[in-house]
Design a protein around this motif. Structure first.
Motif, short mmCIF file in Angstrom:
data_model
loop_
_atom_site.label_atom_id
_atom_site.label_comp_id
_atom_site.label_asym_id
_atom_site.label_seq_id
_atom_site.Cartn_x
_atom_site.Cartn_y
_atom_site.Cartn_z
N PRO A 154 62.90 73.25 34.81
CA PRO A 154 64.07 74.05 35.25
C PRO A 154 64.55 73.72 36.66
O PRO A 154 65.76 73.72 36.92
CB PRO A 154 63.55 75.49 35.15
CG PRO A 154 62.45 75.43 34.14
CD PRO A 154 61.80 74.09 34.33
N GLY A 155 63.63 73.45 37.59
CA GLY A 155 64.04 73.12 38.95
C GLY A 155 64.80 71.82 39.01
O GLY A 155 65.81 71.69 39.72
N LEU A 156 64.34 70.83 38.26
CA LEU A 156 65.02 69.54 38.23
C LEU A 156 66.38 69.66 37.55
O LEU A 156 67.36 69.05 37.99
CB LEU A 156 64.14 68.51 37.51
CG LEU A 156 64.66 67.08 37.48
CD1 LEU A 156 64.88 66.54 38.88
CD2 LEU A 156 63.71 66.18 36.70
N ARG A 165 52.17 64.76 35.03
CA ARG A 165 52.91 65.98 34.68
C ARG A 165 53.49 66.66 35.92
O ARG A 165 54.40 67.49 35.81
CB ARG A 165 52.02 66.94 33.90
CG ARG A 165 50.80 67.43 34.65
CD ARG A 165 49.85 68.20 33.74
NE ARG A 165 48.62 68.56 34.41
CZ ARG A 165 48.45 69.69 35.08
NH1 ARG A 165 49.43 70.58 35.15
NH2 ARG A 165 47.29 69.95 35.66
N HIS A 166 52.97 66.32 37.11
CA HIS A 166 53.50 66.91 38.35
C HIS A 166 54.71 66.15 38.89
O HIS A 166 55.39 66.65 39.79
CB HIS A 166 52.42 66.92 39.43
CG HIS A 166 51.18 67.68 39.07
ND1 HIS A 166 51.20 69.02 38.74
CD2 HIS A 166 49.88 67.28 38.98
CE1 HIS A 166 49.97 69.42 38.47
NE2 HIS A 166 49.15 68.39 38.60
N MET A 167 54.99 64.97 38.37
CA MET A 167 56.02 64.12 38.97
C MET A 167 57.43 64.71 38.91
O MET A 167 58.18 64.63 39.89
CB MET A 167 55.98 62.73 38.34
CG MET A 167 54.69 61.97 38.64
SD MET A 167 54.64 60.30 37.91
CE MET A 167 55.75 59.42 39.02
N PRO A 168 57.86 65.33 37.80
CA PRO A 168 59.21 65.90 37.80
C PRO A 168 59.39 67.01 38.84
O PRO A 168 60.47 67.15 39.42
CB PRO A 168 59.36 66.44 36.37
CG PRO A 168 58.41 65.63 35.56
CD PRO A 168 57.24 65.39 36.47
N ALA A 169 58.33 67.80 39.08
CA ALA A 169 58.44 68.87 40.07
C ALA A 169 58.67 68.31 41.47
O ALA A 169 59.37 68.92 42.29
CB ALA A 169 57.18 69.73 40.04
#
Length: 695
Positions: free
Chosen positions: A403-405, A364-368
């Motif tokens: 949102p950041g991605l 779950r941390h990978m997109p960030a």
């Protein structure tokens, strides 16, 4: 026995001949479960007549099918029930041997037709309309393969030779995708979209042709590629789930064959000698093995397969994902690929009620983390086996949930602006960015600097420790060579070598990528203050007991200071390389001052100035190539500097510009433990970069 009490004798006994027919089947592996109100029948003379109805859910020992009936036993009595009303219940696990036999073959076939549907795992990203288009082409004998040349002609599936009829192409991915049944996947997806049985019928022919040619007991290295075998399992399970519920599923012999293939694939995937540790291929093997175990809990080894798969999955994720969710296979592109794969697998598990290993929480941390990889032109740094194509907004599932991605991939038009300009991703990447938004400059102009270090295994590792990429003013200025493509061509070999990367190495030697050096390099720190961003990495892969330290100091005025220090037990020649982006041409050079200036047709320029050198050292311009996309090999230039010694240092000033305002003067001062680099531009402006403890 649950259910109604049944009398000890039938009103009219079955003939002795009929009883003798039943005797061999009395030890069937099956029970027949009947719903309340189901009619049981008995023999009366030569007639089958009603006997009684069940008043509750009842299980009887199944003897054998008999025409449109199934014969069951209640204690010593044989009764009949319409087969259409029977729910088949296995009383002991299915071994591969018990898939066959005249009785079990029919019962397994019927059982598979009854079995509840499940949601199959989807490996390939394929739009529904694409699937239909490709499937239509396949019916006409034109199979679409995702890798160039994208096409193979198959006039007759049954006579198709899976080796001699396949064209010789440069990319290994072509045969890889052919053998993992990309065609079967396209046909299955097209059937699910349209309901057309001719798609599934053709897929059946492909499955039969391939499995006849490649039995598992004679596993071919190409057909049974460690990664491709796992992917083929996903496509096989999806095909089977669709096929078994249709009118095409008539042949118990075909059911036995398909299940035997599934079983054999599981045995192979569970084998330690076939397994690929510390590699995403092993990750796929574990996922495929778990998918078989959970899809077919009836198999005798499924419990063991599930245990093996979960344990290995946990180990794979432990070694391939850092705690912050950075994928550690040396390639930003594989960070995307693995996240996409794991996210959809997690969704598949949730839909089917399947428990995944604890470590899956890390994904779950990978997109960030991916936010910071994305360059202002929506490409990724081409470290390792990453290609340089522009990434779509839907690069990962549900981009808008991050949102950041979304901000990074939309050029700042969607999502929320990230707050950090510098980032350390695991111990493998350092990233520094000039800005996310600027009142006077466009999004794509921002400077973006990336450095990689870290050796976690062979997977997608190039000889690129402490290599960097420098992007700014809307283009790449210093950029890696890229992967070129998975092929045996010499360009691929060149792309892997240390001379293809923006780092330092011993002249004529490669980095030492022996297994003993795993873990002997990494990013140490990434920091930011009001005037500069600083990244530091260390590598011991340079060989012969030497250590390479690199620091990047970015002054936020489009000037980067690169400090390299190599300490070696023995004196040697050390080479520093910077490979430039395509289209940059040399316009000014001062050999004595180690000062070179390159410019493109839009007057964007990069200037490299060596601030420290010793007698006998030199700088020169050499040719190079870049493969931003597979099988490109575009000429470009590289700046090469050579120094000799046991304590070799490079201090390289690199400036980006588009205003014809180059560096015209430099000075180095030492004050206590601080080195001060001052440079003056042609416009007269003066800039200072301070660095601690480098001289």
């Amino acid at each position: 026995m649950n259910g109604n009490e049944v009398g000890d004798t039938m009103e009219h006994s079955i003939s002795r001949q009929f009883v003798s027919q039943l005797t061999p089947w009395a030890s069937s592996d099956w029970n027949a479960r009947l719903a309340p109100g189901t009619m049981l029948y008995q023999w009366k003379g030569k007639q089958v007549v009603p006997y009684m109805r069940t008043s509750a859910t009842t299980e009887y020992r199944l003897i054998r099918p008999y025409g449109r009936y199934t014969i069951v036993r209640s204690r010593s009595r044989q009764l009949l029930v319409l087969t259409s009303t029977v729910e088949l219940i296995l009383t002991r696990p299915l071994t591969k041997a018990r898939l066959g036999g005249s009785l079990n073959r029919v019962l397994v076939h019927n059982y598979m037709r009854q079995k509840a549907a499940y949601t199959p795992y989807t490996y390939e990203r394929l739009a529904d309309d694409q699937a239909v288009t490709f499937a239509d082409q396949t019916l006409n004998g034109d199979w679409y393969i995702p890798t160039a040349p994208h096409r193979i002609r198959v006039d007759d599936v049954e006579s198709f030779d899976w080796e001699r009829d396949v064209p010789d192409v440069d990319s290994k991915s072509f045969r890889f995708q052919l053998h993992y049944w990309t065609t079967v996947n396209q046909l299955t997806r097209a059937y699910r979209q349209t309901g057309r049985l001719d798609y599934l019928a053709y897929a059946e022919r492909v499955v039969l042709s391939w499995t006849k040619r490649y039995p598992v007991m004679r596993a071919d290295r190409v057909a049974y590629n460690e990664h491709g075998t796992a992917v083929r399992v996903f496509h096989l399970l999806s095909f089977w789930d669709a096929y078994r519920k249709t009118e095409l599923h008539r042949d118990p012999g075909l059911t036995e064959r398909i299940l035997s293939v599934v079983y054999d694939h599981a045995v192979l995937l569970a084998s330690p000698t076939f397994y690929r540790m510390r590699h995403n291929h092993g990750l796929f093997q574990d996922m495929a093995l778990l998918a078989i175990a959970e899809t077919f809990p009836e198999f005798d080894k499924s419990e063991d397969w599930a245990r093996i798969a979960r344990a290995r999955l946990d180990d794979q994720l432990e070694t391939s994902l850092s705690e912050d969710g950075t994928h550690l296979e040396h390639s930003p592109g594989y960070h995307v690929y693995v996240y996409h794969t794991l996210a959809r697998f997690s969704e598949w598990a949730g839909l089917n009620g399947i428990l995944l290993p604890r470590r899956f929480e890390t994904i779950r941390h990978m997109p960030a983390q991916l936010v910071y990889f994305v360059k202002p032109n929506r490409t990724l740094p081409i470290f390792g086996d990453t290609s340089g194509h522009i990434r779509p907004f839907d690069m990962v599932p549900d981009t808008r949930d991050f949102p950041g991605l979304a901000y990074a991939l939309s050029g700042g038009t969607e999502g929320s602006q990230p707050t950090e300009l510098v980032k350390r991703l695991g111990t493998q990447y350092a990233i520094m960015r000039e800005y996310w938004a600027h009142p006077k400059r466009v999004f794509s102009d921002a400077t973006h600097i990336t450095m990689t270090a870290g050796y976690n295994g062979y997977a997608h590792k190039h000889a690129d420790d402490l290599s960097l990429e420098l992007y700014g003013l809307g283009r790449d200025f210093i950029v890696e060579t890229g992967r070129y493509g998975y092929t045996d061509r010499t360009e691929r070999t060149q792309a892997l070598r240390v001379a293809a990367h923006n780092t330092v190495h011993r002249l004529g030697e490669e980095l030492d990528l022996s297994v003993e050096n795993i873990g002997q390099s990494g990013i140490v720190s990434v920091e930011q203050d009001t005037k500069a961003s600083v990244a530091r990495g260390v590598s011991r892969l340079i060989g012969n007991g030497a250590t390479h330290e690199r620091r990047l100091i970015y002054d936020k005025a489009r000037t980067l200071l690169v400090y390299d220090r190599i300490t070696s037990p023995e004196p040697d020649l050390f080479v520093q390389r910077f490979h430039l982006g395509a289209g940059l041409e040399l316009v000014a050079e001062s050999g004595t001052a180690r000062d070179v200036l390159f410019r493109d047709v839009n007057r964007r320029s990069i200037q490299l100035v060596q601030l420290m050198w010793s007698d006998g050292s030199y700088m020169e311009i050499e040719s190079s190539h870049v493969a931003s996309r597979d099988f490109e090999w575009v000429p470009r230039k590289q700046v090469v500097s050579v120094e000799y010694g046991t304590d070799v240092r490079y201090l390289t000033l690199i400036r980006l510009d588009r205003t014809d305002n180059p560096i015209v003067e430099t000075k180095i001062e030492q004050r206590d433990e601080t080195t001060i680099v001052t440079y003056r531009l042609a416009s007269g402006s003066k800039h200072v970069i301070k660095v601690l403890e480098i001289i």
